[in-house]
Every structure is written in C-alpha cells, then in structure tokens.
Design an enzyme around this catalytic site. Sequence first.
Site, PDB file in Angstrom:
ATOM      1  N   SER A  29       0.850  -1.188   0.000  1.00  0.00           N
ATOM      2  CA  SER A  29       0.000   0.000   0.000  1.00  0.00           C
ATOM      3  C   SER A  29       0.895   1.251   0.000  1.00  0.00           C
ATOM      4  O   SER A  29       1.828   1.332  -0.801  1.00  0.00           O
ATOM      5  CB  SER A  29      -0.955  -0.042   1.196  1.00  0.00           C
ATOM      6  OG  SER A  29      -2.044   0.824   1.006  1.00  0.00           O
ATOM      7  N   ASP A  54      -8.363  -5.407  -6.490  1.00  0.00           N
ATOM      8  CA  ASP A  54      -8.029  -4.315  -5.573  1.00  0.00           C
ATOM      9  C   ASP A  54      -8.350  -2.961  -6.194  1.00  0.00           C
ATOM     10  O   ASP A  54      -7.804  -2.619  -7.252  1.00  0.00           O
ATOM     11  CB  ASP A  54      -6.537  -4.396  -5.237  1.00  0.00           C
ATOM     12  CG  ASP A  54      -6.065  -3.263  -4.343  1.00  0.00           C
ATOM     13  OD1 ASP A  54      -6.911  -2.658  -3.653  1.00  0.00           O
ATOM     14  OD2 ASP A  54      -4.845  -3.003  -4.337  1.00  0.00           O
ATOM     15  N   HIS A 113      -6.302  -6.341  -2.187  1.00  0.00           N
ATOM     16  CA  HIS A 113      -5.273  -5.424  -1.718  1.00  0.00           C
ATOM     17  C   HIS A 113      -4.215  -6.131  -0.869  1.00  0.00           C
ATOM     18  O   HIS A 113      -4.524  -6.684   0.193  1.00  0.00           O
ATOM     19  CB  HIS A 113      -5.950  -4.317  -0.902  1.00  0.00           C
ATOM     20  CG  HIS A 113      -5.086  -3.143  -0.608  1.00  0.00           C
ATOM     21  ND1 HIS A 113      -4.543  -2.332  -1.583  1.00  0.00           N
ATOM     22  CD2 HIS A 113      -4.665  -2.613   0.578  1.00  0.00           C
ATOM     23  CE1 HIS A 113      -3.850  -1.366  -1.018  1.00  0.00           C
ATOM     24  NE2 HIS A 113      -3.891  -1.519   0.294  1.00  0.00           N
TER      25      HIS A 113
END
Length: 514
Positions: A185, A447, A472
């Site tokens: 991320s 995602d 994700h």
Amino acid sequence: MDFWTVRWLGLLLLVSLWGLSASGFLLRRLREHIQQFQESTDLGLGLSLGPGPVAVPKLGWLEQPLDPFNASDRRSFLQRYWVNDQHRAGRDGPVFLHLGGEGSLGPDSVMTGHPAALAPAWGALVISLEHRFYGLSVPAGGLGMAQLQYLSSRHALADVVSARLALSRLFNVSSSSSWICFGGSYAGSLAAWTRLKFPHLIFAAVASSAPVRAVLDFSEYNQVVSRSLMSTAIGGSLECRTAVSAAFAEVERRLRSGGAAQDTLRTELGSCGSLGRADDQAELLGALQAVVGGTVQYDGHAGAPLSVRRLCGLLLGDGGNHSHQTPYQGLRGAVQIVMHSLGQKCLSFSRAETVAQLRATEPQVSGVGDRQWFYQTCTEFGFYVTCEDPECPFSQFPTLPSQLDLCEQVFGLSVSSVAQAVAQTNSYYGGQTPGATQVLFVNGDTDPWHVLSVTQSPGPSESVLLIPSASHCLDMAPERPLDSLSLRLGRRSIFQQLQTWLRQAKEKQVRDRV
C-alpha cells in the site's frame, strides 16, 4: 518485558480509531482487524518459520534527525525497528528491509510476509522500520502543525537512507550486500520511491498494491468496486451489483422521507447518532459504501468479515432463511456482520466527532495515527474516494467538496493548496511512470487501488505482476492452503524475480573481485 508481552501489546495497539470520514474510518478499521487476526493466528502457531527453535524478533531504536534537510537543526526522535536474524547466513548476505506505512509496525513485520518467507532461500537478514510519526515512532512535541511539517514521504525516505547506513554498521553488514525494500500500500510506494531516489543504496524493491499516482478525486476506486462486484471469479454477478444499487436507493429514499422512516433506518442500521443533519447523512452513506468497498478491497484475506461471495449472497437473499429478503435487508445484514467483527456496538458517522478527533494534537494512546495520515492526504496524496459518476452503484454522497472541506476545518488548508500538493507529488515521483529500475510492482485486479499503481511494464528493467482475482496486498498475506492457483503462481513469480536480481548481484560481486 518479555517478547510475548510486547507482542500482545502490539496487537492491542492495532485497535485504532482511524479517521477521515466514516468511510475512511471503516476501511482503516477493517485493515487493522485483518492484520490483528493474522498476527494472532501466527502467535498461535508460535511464530515458527520452519524446523528448529522458535524465532524471537529483536526490538531496536534509532536516533533520527527530526529535520533531515537542515543540518543545523539538532532535534531528533527515536524510530522503532525490528530484526529477525534467524536465517542470516553471513555478513555478505542480502538484507530485506520491510518499510512501515501509516500505522504501527509490530514484531510480526519481520516474521511473516514476503521478507520472512523469502529470507531462508538466501540467508537474508530481515529488518522492518516503522514510519516516523506512527506507532511508537512519534517525535516529542505533539501533533500540531509546527510539528507535522516534518511528516511526509520525503522525510520517510530520508529516514530509510539514514537507517540503511546506521543498521549496516550496527549489524556488520558487508558493503557488497544487497538491500531490498519491501512494502504494501503506501509503504509499497515508499519502497519503489526509495529505489527510485537512492539506487546506489537500495538494490531492488518489491512494491505491493502501491498507489504511486496521487489523485484528488479517486472516483476510480468505486469503478473497480463496481466491476469486482460483477466478477464471477470471486462470487460476484451483474445481479449483485444491481442489488447494491437497489439497497443504496432504499437508504436514500428513507433519508429523504425523514420522520418515522429516518428513525426506523437509524434503528435497523444500528446507528450511534441522529440522522437529522445533512452532513451526518452523507457520513452514513460513506460508511455504508465502506462496508461494500472494504469487502472488495480485502476479499480473500483471512480475518475479513465478509467476502464478495458472501456479500452478494446476502444482497440477493440466496439460501437459508434469507431467501425472501430485499437487497436493503441484505445490506443491513452485511453491516451487522462487519460491526460485530470489529467489536463495535453501533455504526458511528458523526461529522462533528470526526472533526474533533482529527483536530486532537495529542498522540493517540493506540499509537496508530488518524490525524497524521489525514495530514498526508491533505499535503501529498489526496485519495478522496467519490461516487459522483452516474455508473457508480452507491450514493453520490459524500462529495469531493465535503471531503476537501475537512482539510480546511482541521488544518486550515485550502482546496487549491491540496490540489497543488497532489500535483507536486506526481511531479516529484513521476506518478505511474516513475522510471525506477529493479522494482517489481505487484497488484491484484480486484483491488481498487491497483489503478493508481504500475500495472503495465514500460521497459525491460521495470517489472509488473498483476494477479487475477487478488485483492489489496493479498500477495503479502501469510500463505494458506485455500490460496488460489493464481495467487500461488504470483508468489512464485516474486520469488523468481528476486532470484534473478540476486544472481545478478552475486555475479557482479564476483566480477568486482577479479
């Protein structure tokens, strides 16, 4: 304090009150819940990564300059790091550096995920570094604007450089050792940017679900959510997406009706507060969007309250005692499941409470950092999820102006300054064409964040991996027997890419000695 006590405290620190809006709160709360579940599962397994004694990660602290760009400023802070040397084969071996992002970083950061799983094959030393201003790496002096000026991705990269040099000396790492950054991320973006800006110090990077393009209006998030709800590969369908639209239309109808309809809605959804104010209604709709969006974002993760398949079953009334329920009733059921999993008694969405929480300048006891991350969205990244496209299956609230207004209310930052900051971030790092070599960008096509990452290779030295039906950072999660074939193949591709890079590094070492 023994390791197990520290670890349990680390788990407790993950119970956070993230805040931007109701949707931002729920998405971050979901992430922390999943991380907490996975870490507690690892704890039950004794953190053993194979035969032999149980590994115990080591905790350390580095003294870092508060302002690394001003040599005359002598102020400093302590930055936390963790070390796993269980598999280290010698001082010439590689170092796998796991970068922390917008949250606390515990001992599990060096015991699971890519760095720990890949370390045995190369005898690597595994180190993780907590991001400044998050977790326990918060400088003294509070979180006022004067202090937050030292919080940015550029400051974080300077910390990585300083840590890389200090840790090399501390652990007697050979000058010929290859340092490889890992992150997921926002931390994945940091891993890629560290290699981009400091290729002489960082040999390569694996960037998972890394949103390297900053964006003010992140409407693409809900476009991917909508598409994923129709994906039969993960249990979605066109009927499911249609049911989502119907459920949200019913919520909005009741909100417009006011009076008894509004009171019933509040009771049925388990709302904490009143629905009389327009901004609180928008916050509620944002929270409901997060229930659906979060289900897509974390589909397939161990510990996720819902999967897309189960959510669609609820919305469509498939099977059991729910065979005659409406999409709205299915959405109610989904909300109840998520709230129960997160340990919340009611659905909180007060705009006033959000503003008050974000204005608090004392570091949170939980050490997680809602104010800090919101500051970074206002001064670097944007990332404000909207649904104003007619094709979006949710409500059009909350709008982009209402989200940007928070930057003004909390930090006194104008809309134009936020937009300018987003543009400057993309100019500095290159957006989705950063030009970094020896970076592997890993994404899943389920995602919603993958649209801000690098998914098409611009050249032979820039590698990408798009894993079908993966959500994700799913590639970073601990391996499970139920993992899909595409996910297992994806992890194998990451291993093979590292193998290629490290072989090249070894060959270069040999040539340099000749």
